[in-house]
Design a protein around this motif. Structure first.
Motif, short mmCIF file in Angstrom:
data_model
loop_
_atom_site.label_atom_id
_atom_site.label_comp_id
_atom_site.label_asym_id
_atom_site.label_seq_id
_atom_site.Cartn_x
_atom_site.Cartn_y
_atom_site.Cartn_z
N VAL A 219 0.83 -1.21 0.00
CA VAL A 219 0.00 0.00 0.00
C VAL A 219 0.86 1.26 0.00
CG1 VAL A 219 -1.96 -1.14 1.08
CG2 VAL A 219 -0.30 0.03 2.53
N TYR A 220 2.06 1.19 0.57
CA TYR A 220 2.93 2.36 0.55
C TYR A 220 3.39 2.66 -0.88
CZ TYR A 220 6.42 5.72 2.14
OH TYR A 220 7.14 6.88 2.36
N GLN A 225 2.37 5.71 -7.38
CA GLN A 225 1.76 5.53 -8.70
C GLN A 225 0.84 6.71 -9.03
OE1 GLN A 225 -0.48 1.87 -8.11
NE2 GLN A 225 -2.36 2.99 -7.66
N ASP A 226 0.44 6.79 -10.27
CA ASP A 226 -0.50 7.83 -10.70
C ASP A 226 -1.91 7.38 -10.33
OD1 ASP A 226 -1.98 9.80 -11.89
OD2 ASP A 226 -1.37 9.34 -13.95
N THR A 318 -8.68 1.47 -5.07
CA THR A 318 -7.42 1.99 -4.55
C THR A 318 -7.19 3.43 -4.97
OG1 THR A 318 -6.43 -0.22 -4.56
CG2 THR A 318 -4.93 1.64 -4.50
N LYS A 319 -7.41 3.72 -6.23
CA LYS A 319 -7.23 5.09 -6.72
C LYS A 319 -8.31 6.03 -6.19
CE LYS A 319 -4.64 4.08 -10.92
NZ LYS A 319 -4.48 4.34 -12.37
N ASN A 339 -9.70 -4.37 3.62
CA ASN A 339 -8.38 -3.74 3.73
C ASN A 339 -8.47 -2.27 4.15
OD1 ASN A 339 -5.73 -2.92 3.46
ND2 ASN A 339 -5.43 -3.87 1.46
N ILE A 340 -8.08 -1.97 5.39
CA ILE A 340 -8.09 -0.58 5.84
C ILE A 340 -6.77 0.12 5.55
CG2 ILE A 340 -9.77 -1.09 7.64
CD1 ILE A 340 -7.49 -0.85 9.69
N LEU A 341 -5.74 -0.63 5.16
CA LEU A 341 -4.44 -0.02 4.88
C LEU A 341 -4.46 0.77 3.58
CD1 LEU A 341 -1.97 -2.83 5.98
CD2 LEU A 341 -2.68 -0.81 7.26
N GLU A 342 -5.30 0.37 2.63
CA GLU A 342 -5.36 1.10 1.35
C GLU A 342 -5.78 2.55 1.54
OE1 GLU A 342 -7.64 -1.08 -1.49
OE2 GLU A 342 -5.96 -2.38 -2.02
#
Length: 425
Positions: A219-220, A225-226, A318-319, A339-342
């Motif tokens: 996730v980091y 990324q764009d 994600t974006k 997923n809460i890390l995203e």
């Protein structure tokens, strides 16, 4: 326990397990007549050995098994690093669940993507011999007895990554000797936390390293990324925006009530349901009293005129999170937290259901650090999202905590890769 009794015990447990596996397969096969997901589960496995036929006896292979999409994301930074470091090796990725396979079946960096066969002795013997991996990597869990037995029998180097163990698991029960025996198939176990290591040590498994969770690395990397989405830019229009990702009905009900009764005109919402089903999407849309648009209709309208945007497709969440001022992540109220890390990696507050999250290390950590809030009812939902909307200081502080938490927990991938590189030397 005497040796003859141990031999009898293990023989009996293996016999019972293998009977139950065949019964379970029959039940699933029958239920698949009435369930689309189970149909994919059965149909997809019929293609496994056909897909594996492209693997030649001279090929060097690395096999990574992931239960579903979340585990795939944990394994992804390892897969990508291995593909870069060992370009002549073929990468094989298997899934247990259709929800993972269907989304990632065309993942470009794997040479073969297929379902893991059902855990019968014959299936696993044929599977392991078909791929003959130099290294087997199992992500987080999936302790299938016949699979692990076959890996050990064939002398395959096997590691567990991003593992997490709990005291309630069968391994740590007085009657869990049979299941504990399969852990010997692992040459090394990389676990997420100290508690997991301590538990394994209590049953005399010491080939354990606390590496953390590889999802942090994944996730980091998203920050690099764009993440631009022109249609979200148009919809958001510099307005405070809540993104609700991987939502289930129980969470959507709280969200819809909040939108209908408490949302102001200068507050927008993007909802990305976990299940993309036209009937359920329409039910969700019809329950919202504010002006609502679907992703599939985005080209027909002026998006900035709408207050609610429903993402009726996959692969964008994600974006989309990068546009959020605050996020709600589904699953924690009933089914199991997503997923809460995203969203956390973007440095925003993350809210989730407080009934079913305790098995997730990151959720416990962010609650403790006060970067996240767990809610269980409508009042709590309304309260936190009203606060996040109105109090910039609270929003900023929680968001920074989330972003720092992700950044400070990276590094698991490199630790694991160092071990793998030593194996291949």
């Amino acid at each position: 326990m005497s040796l003859p009794f141990l031999i009898l015990y293990f023989y009996l447990m293996n016999f019972i397990y293998n009977i139950l596996v065949h019964i379970a397969y029959g039940i699933i096969h029958f239920l698949s007549l009435f369930n689309q997901k189970l149909q994919l589960f059965i149909k997809g496995r019929k293609e496994t050995f056909k897909k594996l036929s492209v693997i030649q006896s001279t090929d060097k292979t690395i096999w990574i098994h992931t239960a579903s999409l979340g585990e795939f994301e944990q394994g992804r930074p390892i897969i990508e690093s291995l593909k870069n470091t060992y370009p002549t090796h073929k990468i094989i990725v298997t899934f247990f669940s259709p929800s993972g396979y269907e989304i990632r079946k065309n993942y470009a960096l794997a040479d073969v993507i297929c379902y893991l066969p059902f855990d019968t002795k014959k299936n696993m013997q044929n599977f392991v011999r078909a791929i003959q991996p130099e290294l087997a990597i199992i992500v987080k869990y999936e302790f299938w007895p016949n699979l692990l037995s076959q890996l050990k029998k064939e002398g395959i180097k096997t590691i567990l990554v991003s593992g997490i163990f709990r005291e309630k698991q069968l391994f740590f029960k007085p009657y869990g000797k049979w299941m504990r025996s399969f852990l010997t198939a692992f040459d090394h176990l990389f676990v997420q936390n100290e508690n997991s290591k301590k538990l394994l040590n209590t049953i005399n498994y010491n080939n354990v390293t606390v590496s953390g969770d590889t999802r942090f690395d994944r996730v980091y990397e998203i920050l690099q990324q764009d993440n631009t989405l022109d249609f979200i830019n148009e919809f958001k229009y510099n307005t405070y925006t809540v993104v609700a990702g991987s939502t289930w009905k129980e969470g959507e009900e709280l969200l819809v009530n909040y939108i209908n009764e408490h949302a102001s005109e200068n507050e927008k919402f993007i909802i990305a349901p976990h299940t993309i089903n036209s009937k359920k999407i329409n039910e969700l849309r019809n329950s919202i009293l504010k002006k609502t648009i679907l992703y599939s209709e985005r080209n027909q309208v002026d998006l900035k005129e709408y207050q609610v945007f429903i993402i009726d497709t996959i692969g964008l969440l994600t974006k989309v999170y990068s546009y959020a001022n605050a996020a709600y992540v589904g699953g924690g109220l009933l089914t199991g937290l997503h997923n809460i890390l995203e969203p956390a990696t973007f440095g925003i507050p993350v809210v989730f259901g407080g009934n079913n999250y305790t098995k997730f290390q990151e959720a416990n950590d962010l609650i403790r650090l006060k970067g996240s809030k767990a809610i269980t009812n409508q009042h709590e939902f309304n309260s936190i999202f009203t606060t996040l909307k109105q109090d910039v200081n609270v929003r900023t502080t929680m968001g920074k905590t989330c972003g720092d938490y992700v950044k400070n927990n990276t590094g698991a991938t490199q630790l694991i890769l160092n071990y793998i590189n030593n194996l291949f030397q």
